[in-house]
Design a protein around this motif. Structure first.
Motif, PDB file in Angstrom:
ATOM      1  N   SER A  73       0.833  -1.392  -0.115  1.00  0.00           N
ATOM      2  CA  SER A  73       0.073   0.045   0.045  1.00  0.00           C
ATOM      3  C   SER A  73       0.849   1.406  -0.117  1.00  0.00           C
ATOM      4  O   SER A  73       0.977   1.864   0.609  1.00  0.00           O
ATOM      5  CB  SER A  73      -0.687   0.384   1.301  1.00  0.00           C
ATOM      6  OG  SER A  73      -1.408  -1.097   1.205  1.00  0.00           O
ATOM      7  N   PRO A  74       1.596   2.088  -1.911  1.00  0.00           N
ATOM      8  CA  PRO A  74       2.356   3.178  -1.055  1.00  0.00           C
ATOM      9  C   PRO A  74       1.553   3.653  -0.797  1.00  0.00           C
ATOM     10  O   PRO A  74       0.134   4.497  -0.997  1.00  0.00           O
ATOM     11  CB  PRO A  74       2.342   2.943  -2.856  1.00  0.00           C
ATOM     12  CG  PRO A  74       1.020   2.714  -3.418  1.00  0.00           C
ATOM     13  CD  PRO A  74       1.231   1.435  -2.390  1.00  0.00           C
ATOM     14  N   PHE A  75       2.086   5.235  -0.128  1.00  0.00           N
ATOM     15  CA  PHE A  75       1.845   6.683   0.367  1.00  0.00           C
ATOM     16  C   PHE A  75       1.886   7.652  -1.042  1.00  0.00           C
ATOM     17  O   PHE A  75       2.482   8.420  -0.700  1.00  0.00           O
ATOM     18  CB  PHE A  75       2.260   7.059   1.190  1.00  0.00           C
ATOM     19  CG  PHE A  75       3.041   5.854   2.648  1.00  0.00           C
ATOM     20  CD1 PHE A  75       1.326   6.059   3.756  1.00  0.00           C
ATOM     21  CD2 PHE A  75       3.290   5.154   2.720  1.00  0.00           C
ATOM     22  CE1 PHE A  75       1.266   5.552   4.616  1.00  0.00           C
ATOM     23  CE2 PHE A  75       3.072   4.679   4.172  1.00  0.00           C
ATOM     24  CZ  PHE A  75       2.058   4.488   5.375  1.00  0.00           C
ATOM     25  N   THR A  84      -4.637   0.035  -3.244  1.00  0.00           N
ATOM     26  CA  THR A  84      -3.500  -1.630  -2.463  1.00  0.00           C
ATOM     27  C   THR A  84      -2.970  -2.129  -3.565  1.00  0.00           C
ATOM     28  O   THR A  84      -3.800  -2.534  -4.566  1.00  0.00           O
ATOM     29  CB  THR A  84      -3.953  -2.454  -1.225  1.00  0.00           C
ATOM     30  OG1 THR A  84      -4.404  -1.742   0.060  1.00  0.00           O
ATOM     31  CG2 THR A  84      -3.707  -3.647  -1.329  1.00  0.00           C
ATOM     32  N   MET A  85      -1.517  -2.638  -4.127  1.00  0.00           N
ATOM     33  CA  MET A  85      -1.459  -3.853  -4.934  1.00  0.00           C
ATOM     34  C   MET A  85      -1.290  -5.294  -5.158  1.00  0.00           C
ATOM     35  O   MET A  85      -0.936  -4.915  -4.048  1.00  0.00           O
ATOM     36  CB  MET A  85      -0.463  -2.570  -6.002  1.00  0.00           C
ATOM     37  CG  MET A  85      -0.587  -1.295  -6.329  1.00  0.00           C
ATOM     38  SD  MET A  85       1.255  -0.743  -7.165  1.00  0.00           S
ATOM     39  CE  MET A  85       1.582   0.009  -6.000  1.00  0.00           C
ATOM     40  N   VAL A 131      -2.922  -3.595 -15.468  1.00  0.00           N
ATOM     41  CA  VAL A 131      -3.747  -3.879 -14.555  1.00  0.00           C
ATOM     42  C   VAL A 131      -5.288  -4.272 -14.194  1.00  0.00           C
ATOM     43  O   VAL A 131      -5.702  -4.120 -15.419  1.00  0.00           O
ATOM     44  CB  VAL A 131      -2.972  -2.796 -13.500  1.00  0.00           C
ATOM     45  CG1 VAL A 131      -1.546  -2.736 -13.123  1.00  0.00           C
ATOM     46  CG2 VAL A 131      -3.745  -1.652 -13.448  1.00  0.00           C
ATOM     47  N   HIS A 132      -5.456  -5.724 -13.674  1.00  0.00           N
ATOM     48  CA  HIS A 132      -6.583  -5.394 -13.205  1.00  0.00           C
ATOM     49  C   HIS A 132      -6.257  -4.731 -12.165  1.00  0.00           C
ATOM     50  O   HIS A 132      -6.225  -4.855 -10.939  1.00  0.00           O
ATOM     51  CB  HIS A 132      -6.918  -7.207 -12.873  1.00  0.00           C
ATOM     52  CG  HIS A 132      -6.963  -8.299 -14.108  1.00  0.00           C
ATOM     53  ND1 HIS A 132      -7.336  -8.682 -14.882  1.00  0.00           N
ATOM     54  CD2 HIS A 132      -5.155  -9.042 -13.514  1.00  0.00           C
ATOM     55  CE1 HIS A 132      -7.017  -9.338 -15.394  1.00  0.00           C
ATOM     56  NE2 HIS A 132      -6.017  -9.653 -14.635  1.00  0.00           N
ATOM     57  N   LYS A 192     -14.463  -0.772  -0.035  1.00  0.00           N
ATOM     58  CA  LYS A 192     -14.951   0.292   0.514  1.00  0.00           C
ATOM     59  C   LYS A 192     -13.162   0.829   1.108  1.00  0.00           C
ATOM     60  O   LYS A 192     -13.011   1.902   1.799  1.00  0.00           O
ATOM     61  CB  LYS A 192     -15.018   0.437   1.424  1.00  0.00           C
ATOM     62  CG  LYS A 192     -15.477   1.097   1.781  1.00  0.00           C
ATOM     63  CD  LYS A 192     -17.328   0.681   3.852  1.00  0.00           C
ATOM     64  CE  LYS A 192     -17.757   1.603   4.286  1.00  0.00           C
ATOM     65  NZ  LYS A 192     -18.417   2.069   4.968  1.00  0.00           N
ATOM     66  N   LYS A 193     -11.684  -0.047   1.476  1.00  0.00           N
ATOM     67  CA  LYS A 193     -11.556   0.064   2.494  1.00  0.00           C
ATOM     68  C   LYS A 193      -9.955   0.150   1.825  1.00  0.00           C
ATOM     69  O   LYS A 193      -8.846  -0.360   2.686  1.00  0.00           O
ATOM     70  CB  LYS A 193     -11.044  -0.288   3.745  1.00  0.00           C
ATOM     71  CG  LYS A 193     -12.128   0.330   4.738  1.00  0.00           C
ATOM     72  CD  LYS A 193     -12.124  -0.785   5.862  1.00  0.00           C
ATOM     73  CE  LYS A 193     -13.526  -0.333   7.146  1.00  0.00           C
ATOM     74  NZ  LYS A 193     -13.054  -0.899   8.318  1.00  0.00           N
ATOM     75  N   ALA A 194     -10.391  -0.284   0.499  1.00  0.00           N
ATOM     76  CA  ALA A 194      -9.240  -0.760  -0.417  1.00  0.00           C
ATOM     77  C   ALA A 194      -8.309  -1.703   0.419  1.00  0.00           C
ATOM     78  O   ALA A 194      -7.103  -1.878   0.073  1.00  0.00           O
ATOM     79  CB  ALA A 194      -8.150   0.314  -0.825  1.00  0.00           C
ATOM     80  N   SER A 195      -8.664  -3.063   0.377  1.00  0.00           N
ATOM     81  CA  SER A 195      -8.001  -4.057   1.239  1.00  0.00           C
ATOM     82  C   SER A 195      -8.308  -5.353   0.070  1.00  0.00           C
ATOM     83  O   SER A 195      -9.178  -5.582   0.009  1.00  0.00           O
ATOM     84  CB  SER A 195      -8.106  -4.411   2.348  1.00  0.00           C
ATOM     85  OG  SER A 195      -9.399  -4.568   2.738  1.00  0.00           O
ATOM     86  N   VAL A 196      -6.843  -6.098   0.280  1.00  0.00           N
ATOM     87  CA  VAL A 196      -7.443  -7.894  -0.235  1.00  0.00           C
ATOM     88  C   VAL A 196      -8.630  -8.444   0.893  1.00  0.00           C
ATOM     89  O   VAL A 196      -7.659  -8.615   1.478  1.00  0.00           O
ATOM     90  CB  VAL A 196      -6.088  -7.953  -0.487  1.00  0.00           C
ATOM     91  CG1 VAL A 196      -5.991  -9.381  -0.969  1.00  0.00           C
ATOM     92  CG2 VAL A 196      -5.473  -7.357  -1.108  1.00  0.00           C
TER      93      VAL A 196
END
Length: 94
Positions: free
Chosen positions: A11-13, A41-42, A76-77, A82-86
């Motif tokens: 998760s880059p800043f 998140t990548m 990319v896919h 909602k919280k950008a998490s996997v």
């Protein structure tokens, strides 16, 4: 025989302002900076030999962000959460 794969997320800043700055004696430091609420998140995945790489998965708050309006071909896919998490469901889609 199944391949051994490795997946990792980051998760880059990318939209983060530093909390401390250098100032001169006659200046005051800026106050009241709050953290950005924009998150991405990548997720990257490849086999152990590196011969089979899956496209990078990018999870954001919105599936169609305004900054990408009119862009249709990304390498990319893209997914939305909602919280950008996997989550388990998103991980199965990749």
């Amino acid at each position: 025989i199944r391949d051994s794969c490795n997946a990792d997320k980051t998760s880059p800043f990318w939209c983060y302002c530093p909390g401390k700055t250098l100032t001169r004696a006659d200046e005051t430091a800026p106050m009241g900076n709050t953290g950005a609420k924009d998150r991405i998140t990548m997720l990257g995945c490849a086999n152990a030999a590196g011969t089979h790489k899956i496209k990078l998965a990018v999870i954001g708050n919105s599936l169609y962000p305004r900054c990408l309006k009119g862009v249709h071909n990304l390498p990319v896919h893209c997914y939305a959460h909602k919280k950008a998490s996997v989550t388990g469901n998103l991980f199965q889609l990749v």
